[in-house]
Design a protein around this motif. Structure first.
Motif, PDB file in Angstrom:
ATOM      1  N   ARG A  82      50.248  59.055 -13.954  1.00  0.00           N
ATOM      2  CA  ARG A  82      49.386  58.538 -12.892  1.00  0.00           C
ATOM      3  C   ARG A  82      49.396  59.422 -11.649  1.00  0.00           C
ATOM      4  N   HIS A  83      50.533  60.056 -11.368  1.00  0.00           N
ATOM      5  CA  HIS A  83      50.671  60.856 -10.137  1.00  0.00           C
ATOM      6  C   HIS A  83      50.584  62.350 -10.421  1.00  0.00           C
ATOM      7  N   LYS A  84      49.892  62.763 -11.481  1.00  0.00           N
ATOM      8  CA  LYS A  84      49.845  64.188 -11.834  1.00  0.00           C
ATOM      9  C   LYS A  84      49.192  64.992 -10.718  1.00  0.00           C
ATOM     10  N   GLY A  85      49.746  66.172 -10.490  1.00  0.00           N
ATOM     11  CA  GLY A  85      49.239  67.046  -9.432  1.00  0.00           C
ATOM     12  C   GLY A  85      49.897  66.806  -8.093  1.00  0.00           C
ATOM     13  N   LYS A  86      50.652  65.735  -7.963  1.00  0.00           N
ATOM     14  CA  LYS A  86      51.287  65.440  -6.672  1.00  0.00           C
ATOM     15  C   LYS A  86      52.603  66.190  -6.551  1.00  0.00           C
ATOM     16  N   ARG A  87      52.884  66.598  -5.334  1.00  0.00           N
ATOM     17  CA  ARG A  87      54.181  67.209  -5.046  1.00  0.00           C
ATOM     18  C   ARG A  87      55.120  66.113  -4.588  1.00  0.00           C
ATOM     19  N   VAL A  88      56.309  66.101  -5.189  1.00  0.00           N
ATOM     20  CA  VAL A  88      57.292  65.059  -4.890  1.00  0.00           C
ATOM     21  C   VAL A  88      58.635  65.708  -4.610  1.00  0.00           C
ATOM     22  N   VAL A  89      59.540  64.932  -4.018  1.00  0.00           N
ATOM     23  CA  VAL A  89      60.879  65.417  -3.695  1.00  0.00           C
ATOM     24  C   VAL A  89      61.847  64.880  -4.743  1.00  0.00           C
ATOM     25  N   PHE A  90      62.667  65.779  -5.325  1.00  0.00           N
ATOM     26  CA  PHE A  90      63.691  65.367  -6.295  1.00  0.00           C
ATOM     27  C   PHE A  90      64.890  64.833  -5.535  1.00  0.00           C
ATOM     28  N   LEU A  91      65.351  63.615  -5.894  1.00  0.00           N
ATOM     29  CA  LEU A  91      66.492  62.999  -5.229  1.00  0.00           C
ATOM     30  C   LEU A  91      67.785  63.183  -6.017  1.00  0.00           C
ATOM     31  N   LYS A  92      67.807  62.721  -7.283  1.00  0.00           N
ATOM     32  CA  LYS A  92      69.019  62.859  -8.091  1.00  0.00           C
ATOM     33  C   LYS A  92      68.674  62.667  -9.559  1.00  0.00           C
ATOM     34  N   GLN A  93      69.646  63.024 -10.425  1.00  0.00           N
ATOM     35  CA  GLN A  93      69.485  62.767 -11.851  1.00  0.00           C
ATOM     36  C   GLN A  93      70.213  61.485 -12.197  1.00  0.00           C
ATOM     37  N   LEU A  94      69.544  60.612 -12.947  1.00  0.00           N
ATOM     38  CA  LEU A  94      70.127  59.333 -13.336  1.00  0.00           C
ATOM     39  C   LEU A  94      70.977  59.496 -14.589  1.00  0.00           C
ATOM     40  N   ASN A  95      71.787  58.487 -14.903  1.00  0.00           N
ATOM     41  CA  ASN A  95      72.669  58.546 -16.079  1.00  0.00           C
ATOM     42  C   ASN A  95      71.899  58.740 -17.370  1.00  0.00           C
ATOM     43  N   SER A  96      70.668  58.243 -17.427  1.00  0.00           N
ATOM     44  CA  SER A  96      69.858  58.360 -18.637  1.00  0.00           C
ATOM     45  C   SER A  96      69.301  59.762 -18.823  1.00  0.00           C
ATOM     46  N   GLY A  97      69.439  60.627 -17.802  1.00  0.00           N
ATOM     47  CA  GLY A  97      68.894  61.975 -17.886  1.00  0.00           C
ATOM     48  C   GLY A  97      67.573  62.118 -17.153  1.00  0.00           C
ATOM     49  N   LEU A  98      66.986  60.998 -16.738  1.00  0.00           N
ATOM     50  CA  LEU A  98      65.712  61.054 -16.015  1.00  0.00           C
ATOM     51  C   LEU A  98      65.938  61.504 -14.575  1.00  0.00           C
ATOM     52  N   LEU A  99      64.871  62.023 -13.963  1.00  0.00           N
ATOM     53  CA  LEU A  99      64.939  62.473 -12.572  1.00  0.00           C
ATOM     54  C   LEU A  99      64.400  61.368 -11.670  1.00  0.00           C
ATOM     55  N   LEU A 100      65.070  61.138 -10.561  1.00  0.00           N
ATOM     56  CA  LEU A 100      64.581  60.186  -9.571  1.00  0.00           C
ATOM     57  C   LEU A 100      63.842  60.970  -8.506  1.00  0.00           C
ATOM     58  N   VAL A 101      62.541  60.681  -8.342  1.00  0.00           N
ATOM     59  CA  VAL A 101      61.726  61.421  -7.371  1.00  0.00           C
ATOM     60  C   VAL A 101      61.020  60.433  -6.458  1.00  0.00           C
ATOM     61  N   THR A 102      60.590  60.943  -5.316  1.00  0.00           N
ATOM     62  CA  THR A 102      59.811  60.135  -4.382  1.00  0.00           C
ATOM     63  C   THR A 102      58.777  61.013  -3.712  1.00  0.00           C
ATOM     64  N   GLY A 103      57.743  60.394  -3.181  1.00  0.00           N
ATOM     65  CA  GLY A 103      56.614  61.110  -2.574  1.00  0.00           C
ATOM     66  C   GLY A 103      56.952  61.888  -1.322  1.00  0.00           C
ATOM     67  N   PRO A 104      57.472  61.403  -0.298  1.00  0.00           N
ATOM     68  CA  PRO A 104      57.695  60.004   0.083  1.00  0.00           C
ATOM     69  C   PRO A 104      56.397  59.184   0.076  1.00  0.00           C
ATOM     70  N   PHE A 105      56.520  57.895  -0.180  1.00  0.00           N
ATOM     71  CA  PHE A 105      55.365  57.027  -0.433  1.00  0.00           C
ATOM     72  C   PHE A 105      54.355  57.048   0.710  1.00  0.00           C
ATOM     73  N   HIS A 106      54.833  57.054   1.950  1.00  0.00           N
ATOM     74  CA  HIS A 106      53.889  56.995   3.084  1.00  0.00           C
ATOM     75  C   HIS A 106      53.116  58.298   3.252  1.00  0.00           C
ATOM     76  N   LEU A 107      53.573  59.386   2.605  1.00  0.00           N
ATOM     77  CA  LEU A 107      52.849  60.662   2.707  1.00  0.00           C
ATOM     78  C   LEU A 107      51.787  60.802   1.615  1.00  0.00           C
ATOM     79  N   ASN A 108      52.183  60.648   0.363  1.00  0.00           N
ATOM     80  CA  ASN A 108      51.211  60.887  -0.703  1.00  0.00           C
ATOM     81  C   ASN A 108      51.072  59.733  -1.698  1.00  0.00           C
ATOM     82  N   GLY A 109      51.671  58.587  -1.428  1.00  0.00           N
ATOM     83  CA  GLY A 109      51.468  57.411  -2.280  1.00  0.00           C
ATOM     84  C   GLY A 109      52.307  57.392  -3.547  1.00  0.00           C
TER      85      GLY A 109
END
Length: 123
Positions: A82-109
């Motif tokens: 859904r958010h393809k093409g958006k630039r996001v900030v990487f926060l941390k890697q979760l135990n499952s191996g997935l990446l936790l990212v954020t927009g931040p929401f107020h900047l790019n949704g």
């Protein structure tokens, strides 16, 4: 060389299987030998199917390596979803191996999201 005396392993005396018990009554014989632990009263009619042991680790125990170019604070570009093409900030890697990212929401949704690292490009 001095020869050592052979070691003799002293076996601990195991508990007896049968025990003699006194029985009351005139015509009952006086004593009986009974088992210390009774045998089970229930025997299954069929053997239960056993689960086979596997050498494979469950996914939760796999090693989850993050790409060397992805470090906390890195700007990532999402290439799918859904958010393809958006630039996001990487926060941390979760135990499952997935990446936790954020927009931040107020900047790019783009809210806090869990994303697989194959769907991002590190900048």
């Amino acid at each position: 060389r001095a020869k050592m005396a052979p070691k003799t392993a002293a076996k601990p005396k195991s508990a007896p299987r049968m025990v003699t018990k006194d029985i009351g009554g005139d015509k009952n014989g006086g004593k009986r030998t009974v088992r210390v632990s009774r045998l089970p009263r229930y025997y299954p009619t069929e053997d239960r199917p056993r689960k086979l042991k596997s050498r494979r680790k469950p996914f939760s125990q796999h090693k989850h390596k993050v790409r060397s170019s992805i470090t906390p604070g890195t700007i990532l570009i999402i290439v799918a979803g859904r958010h393809k093409g958006k630039r996001v900030v990487f926060l941390k890697q979760l135990n499952s191996g997935l990446l936790l990212v954020t927009g931040p929401f107020h900047l790019n949704g783009c809210p806090l999201r869990r994303i697989n690292q194959i769907y991002v490009i590190a900048t």
